[in-house]
Write an enzyme that holds these catalytic residues in place. Structure first.
Site, short mmCIF file in Angstrom:
data_model
loop_
_atom_site.label_atom_id
_atom_site.label_comp_id
_atom_site.label_asym_id
_atom_site.label_seq_id
_atom_site.Cartn_x
_atom_site.Cartn_y
_atom_site.Cartn_z
N SER A 1 0.84 -1.20 0.00
CA SER A 1 0.00 0.00 0.00
C SER A 1 0.88 1.25 0.00
CB SER A 1 -0.96 -0.06 1.19
OG SER A 1 -1.99 0.88 1.07
N ASP B 1 -10.08 -3.24 -5.37
CA ASP B 1 -9.24 -2.30 -4.64
C ASP B 1 -9.28 -0.96 -5.36
OD1 ASP B 1 -7.24 -0.87 -3.34
OD2 ASP B 1 -5.65 -2.31 -3.73
N HIS C 1 -7.94 -5.04 -1.07
CA HIS C 1 -6.74 -4.37 -0.58
C HIS C 1 -6.33 -4.94 0.78
CE1 HIS C 1 -4.08 -0.82 -0.54
NE2 HIS C 1 -4.23 -0.86 0.78
#
Length: 316
Positions: free
Chosen positions: A160, A255, A285
């Site tokens: 991320s 995501d 995610h």
């Protein structure tokens, strides 16, 4: 609003998780603030089962700025070193939030892992986190970890916003003459802080990560909106991606960051960088830290571990 969960997600457990998120989404990040988000995340980390035992785990400081870090050794032998940057919208996440993930990563790859506790926003806006990550890579490449990193390649990895930091660190090291890591592994990375890709709209809510929460994190890290398209902040906006190390990019179907990760993989390939790119079908995610919740998420993480192991085999 999010679309229906049809077809189901990668497994029944993940589908149930997303349904629960939709039933009780909770307040947005901008209404909660960094301090409370960190507290809630720490409680969540404490409630998860501990990660696997390893030969040695030690806290230390790294680099010229003496940033906190944690070293995970799956064995007493030296070898490659994986420098890991955690996710958390540049504002949350720490050594504890990703402790289980780093233990699994070390065990699953047979590689020492150095998790870096870089400075976070809003207390420390950009470029503090990038400075810390670059400093940690330089320190590791210079043999800062006795018995790991000096006898084998150094690779970087992030999930991320940590993927954003890994990508930015590689770009800066390339531009400053190295030393470049032997590889970079980017899991569902933030590569475009303008959040203008289609998936930020089509997956904006109801899939576990809300686009507005990411936007809030970007605002904390880069308060000036005119800077969010700067290549020093958004690697997708770099004019040239040539000369970067072999890369793994793994994105997730459901995501909001999917499209920017996919686009970064495509641009790397167009720049003749060796790229392995996979979009995990039916996945959301943050799957690296969802392994106790979903067998499919655990398996997706294990596929990443296999990618790392294969890359290291070629790097040696």
């Amino acid at each position: 609003m999010a679309g229906p969960i049809d077809p189901p997600l990668a497994d029944a457990q993940l589908t149930a998780f997303i349904k629960a998120v939709r039933d009780a989404p909770g307040p947005p990040a901008r209404a909660v603030g960094a301090a409370e988000l960190r507290r809630a995340q720490r409680l969540g980390a404490e409630a998860r089962p501990p990660g696997p035992g390893l030969a040695r785990v030690e806290d230390l400081t790294v680099g010229s700025a003496a940033v906190g870090a944690r070293l995970y050794r799956p064995s007493v032998e030296g070898g490659a070193l994986l420098v890991f940057f955690h996710g958390g919208m540049w504002t949350i996440g720490d050594l504890e939030s990703h402790d289980r993930a780093c233990r699994r990563l070390a065990l699953g790859t047979g590689t020492a892992v150095l998790s870096v506790d870089f400075r976070r926003a809003p207390e420390h806006p950009w470029p503090a986190a990038v400075d810390d990550c670059v400093d940690a890579v330089r320190w590791a490449a210079a043999g800062g970890v006795s018995g790991a990193g000096s006898a084998g390649p150094v690779v970087v990895m992030g999930d991320s916003s940590g993927g954003n930091l890994a990508a930015l660190a590689c770009l800066r090291l390339r531009d400053e003459g190295g030393p470049l890591p032997a590889a970079q592994i980017l899991l569902y990375p933030n590569t475009d802080l303008t959040l203008s890709r289609p998936s930020t709209r089509s997956k904006a809510t109801g899939w576990g990560l809300a686009t507005d929460d990411v936007a809030w994190g970007a605002e904390q890290w880069v308060p000036d909106p005119s800077r969010r398209a700067d290549p020093g902040v958004s690697p997708l906006h770099a004019a040239d991606l040539g000369g970067l190390p072999p890369t793994v990019v793994v994105t997730a179907e459901h995501d909001p960051l999917r499209d920017e990760g996919d686009a970064y993989a495509a641009r790397l390939a167009a720049a003749n960088v060796a790229v392995r790119h996979r979009c995990e079908a039916g996945m959301v995610h943050g799957f690296l830290t969802l392994d106790t919740l979903s067998p499919a998420a655990a398996a997706a993480g294990e596929r990443v571990f296999a990618d790392v192991t294969d890359l290291l085999g070629h790097a040696r």
